[in-house]
Design a protein around this motif. Structure first.
Motif, PDB file in Angstrom:
ATOM      1  N   VAL A  35      -3.756  -3.768   7.902  1.00 22.62           N
ATOM      2  CA  VAL A  35      -3.326  -3.747   6.740  1.00 22.62           C
ATOM      3  C   VAL A  35      -2.968  -5.548   6.553  1.00 22.62           C
ATOM      4  O   VAL A  35      -2.657  -5.669   5.322  1.00 22.62           O
ATOM      5  N   GLY A  36      -3.256  -6.017   7.429  1.00 26.44           N
ATOM      6  CA  GLY A  36      -2.650  -7.678   7.523  1.00 26.44           C
ATOM      7  C   GLY A  36      -1.290  -7.677   7.188  1.00 26.44           C
ATOM      8  O   GLY A  36      -0.309  -7.071   8.080  1.00 26.44           O
ATOM      9  N   ASP A  37      -0.993  -8.509   6.187  1.00 23.80           N
ATOM     10  CA  ASP A  37       0.418  -8.625   5.843  1.00 23.80           C
ATOM     11  C   ASP A  37       0.918  -7.896   4.492  1.00 23.80           C
ATOM     12  O   ASP A  37       1.926  -7.878   4.165  1.00 23.80           O
ATOM     13  N   LYS A  38       0.034  -6.709   4.238  1.00 17.82           N
ATOM     14  CA  LYS A  38       0.777  -5.909   3.251  1.00 17.82           C
ATOM     15  C   LYS A  38       1.624  -5.013   3.839  1.00 17.82           C
ATOM     16  O   LYS A  38       1.673  -4.455   4.895  1.00 17.82           O
ATOM     17  N   LYS A  39       2.687  -4.791   3.088  1.00 17.69           N
ATOM     18  CA  LYS A  39       3.635  -3.650   3.109  1.00 17.69           C
ATOM     19  C   LYS A  39       3.172  -2.337   3.058  1.00 17.69           C
ATOM     20  O   LYS A  39       2.163  -2.124   2.134  1.00 17.69           O
ATOM     21  N   ILE A  40       3.671  -1.427   3.892  1.00 14.61           N
ATOM     22  CA  ILE A  40       3.137  -0.025   3.736  1.00 14.61           C
ATOM     23  C   ILE A  40       4.244   0.950   3.101  1.00 14.61           C
ATOM     24  O   ILE A  40       5.135   1.153   3.881  1.00 14.61           O
ATOM     25  N   ILE A  41       4.340   1.517   1.865  1.00 15.71           N
ATOM     26  CA  ILE A  41       5.546   2.464   1.620  1.00 15.71           C
ATOM     27  C   ILE A  41       5.012   3.743   1.796  1.00 15.71           C
ATOM     28  O   ILE A  41       3.987   4.472   1.148  1.00 15.71           O
ATOM     29  N   PHE A  42       5.795   4.477   2.624  1.00 15.02           N
ATOM     30  CA  PHE A  42       5.606   5.853   3.100  1.00 15.02           C
ATOM     31  C   PHE A  42       6.739   6.686   2.814  1.00 15.02           C
ATOM     32  O   PHE A  42       7.555   6.890   3.420  1.00 15.02           O
ATOM     33  N   PRO A  43       6.572   7.307   1.650  1.00 14.97           N
ATOM     34  CA  PRO A  43       7.454   8.509   1.269  1.00 14.97           C
ATOM     35  C   PRO A  43       7.270   9.746   1.941  1.00 14.97           C
ATOM     36  O   PRO A  43       6.221  10.287   2.167  1.00 14.97           O
ATOM     37  N   ILE A  44       7.829   9.836   3.048  1.00 18.90           N
ATOM     38  CA  ILE A  44       7.685  10.919   4.023  1.00 18.90           C
ATOM     39  C   ILE A  44       8.207  12.290   3.951  1.00 18.90           C
ATOM     40  O   ILE A  44       9.478  12.619   3.514  1.00 18.90           O
ATOM     41  N   HIS A  45       7.147  13.073   3.933  1.00 19.94           N
ATOM     42  CA  HIS A  45       7.458  14.654   3.497  1.00 19.94           C
ATOM     43  C   HIS A  45       8.295  15.153   4.649  1.00 19.94           C
ATOM     44  O   HIS A  45       8.345  14.594   5.828  1.00 19.94           O
TER      45      HIS A  45
ATOM     46  N   ILE B 159       0.756  -1.114   0.039  1.00 16.37           N
ATOM     47  CA  ILE B 159       0.010  -0.050  -0.067  1.00 16.37           C
ATOM     48  C   ILE B 159       0.917   1.179   0.063  1.00 16.37           C
ATOM     49  O   ILE B 159       1.774   1.336   0.585  1.00 16.37           O
ATOM     50  N   VAL B 160       0.265   2.298  -0.632  1.00 11.98           N
ATOM     51  CA  VAL B 160       1.184   3.375  -0.656  1.00 11.98           C
ATOM     52  C   VAL B 160       0.355   4.562   0.192  1.00 11.98           C
ATOM     53  O   VAL B 160      -0.784   4.666   0.176  1.00 11.98           O
ATOM     54  N   LEU B 161       1.295   5.194   1.130  1.00  7.69           N
ATOM     55  CA  LEU B 161       0.870   5.890   2.363  1.00  7.69           C
ATOM     56  C   LEU B 161       1.367   7.456   1.952  1.00  7.69           C
ATOM     57  O   LEU B 161       2.837   7.558   1.842  1.00  7.69           O
ATOM     58  N   THR B 162       0.721   8.573   1.921  1.00  5.96           N
ATOM     59  CA  THR B 162       1.192   9.726   1.921  1.00  5.96           C
ATOM     60  C   THR B 162       0.270  10.488   2.949  1.00  5.96           C
ATOM     61  O   THR B 162      -0.832  10.388   2.990  1.00  5.96           O
ATOM     62  N   LEU B 163       0.794  11.640   3.892  1.00  4.09           N
ATOM     63  CA  LEU B 163       0.418  12.368   4.658  1.00  4.09           C
ATOM     64  C   LEU B 163       1.307  13.725   4.870  1.00  4.09           C
ATOM     65  O   LEU B 163       2.469  13.517   4.842  1.00  4.09           O
ATOM     66  N   HIS B 164       0.534  14.851   4.643  1.00  7.50           N
ATOM     67  CA  HIS B 164       1.181  15.951   4.787  1.00  7.50           C
ATOM     68  C   HIS B 164       0.423  16.941   5.524  1.00  7.50           C
ATOM     69  O   HIS B 164       0.776  18.411   5.859  1.00  7.50           O
ATOM     70  N   ARG B 165      -1.131  17.049   5.348  1.00  4.03           N
ATOM     71  CA  ARG B 165      -1.831  18.176   5.634  1.00  4.03           C
ATOM     72  C   ARG B 165      -1.790  18.277   7.236  1.00  4.03           C
ATOM     73  O   ARG B 165      -1.724  17.443   8.167  1.00  4.03           O
TER      74      ARG B 165
ATOM     75  N   ILE C  31       4.923  -0.603   8.063  1.00  7.00           N
ATOM     76  CA  ILE C  31       5.232   0.786   7.450  1.00  7.00           C
ATOM     77  C   ILE C  31       6.765   0.976   7.138  1.00  7.00           C
ATOM     78  O   ILE C  31       7.574   0.740   7.920  1.00  7.00           O
ATOM     79  N   LEU C  32       7.238   1.302   5.973  1.00  7.72           N
ATOM     80  CA  LEU C  32       8.513   1.510   5.565  1.00  7.72           C
ATOM     81  C   LEU C  32       8.490   2.690   5.188  1.00  7.72           C
ATOM     82  O   LEU C  32       7.994   3.125   4.108  1.00  7.72           O
ATOM     83  N   PHE C  33       9.437   3.715   6.021  1.00  8.10           N
ATOM     84  CA  PHE C  33       9.708   5.009   5.471  1.00  8.10           C
ATOM     85  C   PHE C  33      10.654   4.978   4.482  1.00  8.10           C
ATOM     86  O   PHE C  33      11.715   4.537   4.484  1.00  8.10           O
ATOM     87  N   VAL C  34      10.402   6.049   3.392  1.00  8.95           N
ATOM     88  CA  VAL C  34      11.270   6.143   2.059  1.00  8.95           C
ATOM     89  C   VAL C  34      11.440   7.809   1.885  1.00  8.95           C
ATOM     90  O   VAL C  34      10.490   8.410   2.464  1.00  8.95           O
ATOM     91  N   GLU C  35      12.448   7.849   1.368  1.00  4.67           N
ATOM     92  CA  GLU C  35      12.587   9.443   1.025  1.00  4.67           C
ATOM     93  C   GLU C  35      11.382   9.686  -0.153  1.00  4.67           C
ATOM     94  O   GLU C  35      10.833   9.052  -0.877  1.00  4.67           O
ATOM     95  N   PRO C  36      11.238  11.204  -0.144  1.00  5.87           N
ATOM     96  CA  PRO C  36      10.146  11.729  -1.384  1.00  5.87           C
ATOM     97  C   PRO C  36      10.647  11.064  -2.726  1.00  5.87           C
ATOM     98  O   PRO C  36      11.750  11.129  -2.891  1.00  5.87           O
ATOM     99  N   GLN C  37       9.738  10.610  -3.328  1.00  4.58           N
ATOM    100  CA  GLN C  37      10.084  10.161  -4.815  1.00  4.58           C
ATOM    101  C   GLN C  37       9.938  11.055  -5.744  1.00  4.58           C
ATOM    102  O   GLN C  37       8.989  11.843  -5.759  1.00  4.58           O
ATOM    103  N   GLY C  38      10.789  10.852  -7.042  1.00  3.68           N
ATOM    104  CA  GLY C  38      10.455  11.464  -8.102  1.00  3.68           C
ATOM    105  C   GLY C  38       9.265  11.010  -8.636  1.00  3.68           C
ATOM    106  O   GLY C  38       8.817   9.878  -8.513  1.00  3.68           O
ATOM    107  N   TYR C  39       8.869  11.701  -9.649  1.00 11.04           N
ATOM    108  CA  TYR C  39       7.506  11.623 -10.501  1.00 11.04           C
ATOM    109  C   TYR C  39       7.545   9.788 -11.173  1.00 11.04           C
ATOM    110  O   TYR C  39       6.579   9.335 -10.869  1.00 11.04           O
ATOM    111  N   LEU C  40       8.707   9.518 -11.702  1.00  9.00           N
ATOM    112  CA  LEU C  40       8.222   8.334 -12.444  1.00  9.00           C
ATOM    113  C   LEU C  40       8.439   7.191 -11.501  1.00  9.00           C
ATOM    114  O   LEU C  40       7.821   6.228 -11.701  1.00  9.00           O
TER     115      LEU C  40
END
Length: 361
Positions: free
Chosen positions: A231-241, A204-210, A258-267
């Motif tokens: 989310v059960g056994d689903k990983k959560i990719i969180f590009p953190i603002h 699952i992709v997670l984004t939060l910034h508001r 939840i796996l924290f990653v850097e903000p991602q480029g568009y592609l």
């Protein structure tokens, strides 16, 4: 016609890319049309700005105002001061602004006070929530716009209620979707794809910034913990603002999924969205992209300025409480995704329609 195009933040870069391509296409056909690209510097983290210019083949800006961060008033004032000087040194016939960030409103005000016509792309959208800075930016910008380009007929109806001239409103579609279609064959897996054993549909992709979701540390931690458990056994990719990361600090959250990653480029980010099981977000723009890609989207807000993503698309508004998210997400797991479609004119040709209209002005 000389057009000054303004970009200030991540969503702006995605929206201006196809507009520039449409202008250059008309130039090659002999149209008397030129543009100057101004980056206000509102987003100055490389992962939030420079990367998008490179990936989307946007020309290097003619000017970078380098205003950077500050309070709402400080940032808006800095943009206005710098943009006024920019326009005085480089006169134009039209200023084109997109979206609803501080740069959009600030540059529209400066242009009008210099008696330059203003075009607003993505005009007329409204959340009805005056606690959102973006809502104020939308209302102010639309109150002084000369040419309105809308993503939906609903947005046009909003403008009519505010007193806009019907002849100035042009329903053209969604430039964000233009960019998506133009780059679908270029999207690519991020560097951590294999490291995290990601596969299509297993995350699952997670984004939060508001502010409502991230500004208070304790409630943010509780929200993340709740999402982690549901989310059960689903990983959560969180590009953190960067702003969200600063609020969390260095504390150990002890999260399983939840796996924290850097903000991602568009592609890379679009690759993550396209191949995800679902998206949990508080972003408006992402709900547009998930709608076109057919990915279930759960928006953690009490309102949306993009109701078509909910009425027609894959987006479900779930509020800001983890309890309601768990309930709605549980129903999704039990019943599967609901039937959805793609809104009218979200066909990848909005930018061409915009330039065709402007050439008649």
């Amino acid at each position: 016609m000389k057009i000054t195009i303004v970009a200030g933040a991540r969503p702006n870069f995605i929206k201006i890319a196809p507009i520039i391509k449409a202008i250059e296409k008309k130039q090659n056909e002999g149209a008397k049309l030129s543009y100057r690209l101004v980056h206000t510097g509102q987003h100055y983290d490389k992962n939030l700005s420079d990367t998008f210019f490179e990936e989307l083949n946007i020309p290097h800006p003619n000017a970078n105002l380098e205003v950077k961060s500050g309070s709402q008033s400080v940032q808006t004032a800095a943009i206005m001061i710098a943009f006024e000087e920019e326009l005085l040194q480089n006169p134009c016939d039209l200023v084109l602004v997109v979206g609803d960030v501080n740069s959009t409103m600030a540059c529209a005000i400066v242009a009008k006070k210099l008696n330059i016509k203003v075009t607003h792309v993505e005009a007329g959208i409204r959340s009805g929530d005056m606690t959102m800075p973006e809502e104020i930016n939308r209302i102010v910008t639309d109150s002084i716009t000369d040419y309105f380009f809308t993503t939906s007929t609903w947005a046009g109806e909003n403008l009519l209620k505010y007193g806009a001239e019907p002849s100035a409103i042009h329903f053209v579609g969604n430039v964000m979707i233009d960019t998506l279609y133009q780059n679908l064959d270029r999207i690519s897996a991020p560097s951590f794809w294999n490291k995290f054993d990601l596969e299509a549909g297993n995350y699952i992709v997670l984004t939060l910034h508001r502010p409502a979701n991230v500004d208070e540390e304790k409630s943010l931690v509780n929200l993340l913990a709740g999402i982690d458990k549901m989310v059960g056994d689903k990983k959560i990719i969180f590009p953190i603002h960067p702003r969200t990361k600063a609020i969390l600090g260095e504390q150990n959250l002890n999260l399983k999924n939840i796996l924290f990653v850097e903000p991602q480029g568009y592609l890379n980010f679009m690759y993550l969205i396209k191949n995800s099981f679902a998206v949990i977000t508080d972003s408006g723009g992402i709900s547009e992209e998930t709608t076109v890609l057919g990915i279930p989207c759960f928006t953690m807000r009490n309102n949306t300025e993009r109701p078509e993503t909910q009425n027609i698309g894959t987006n479900t508004l779930v509020g800001t409480s983890i309890e309601n998210l768990k309930k709605v997400f549980g129903e999704f797991l039990a019943n599967g995704p609901r039937k959805a479609g793609i809104p009218e004119l979200w066909d990848g040709k909005a930018s061409e329609r915009i330039i065709a209209v402007l050439l008649t002005k």
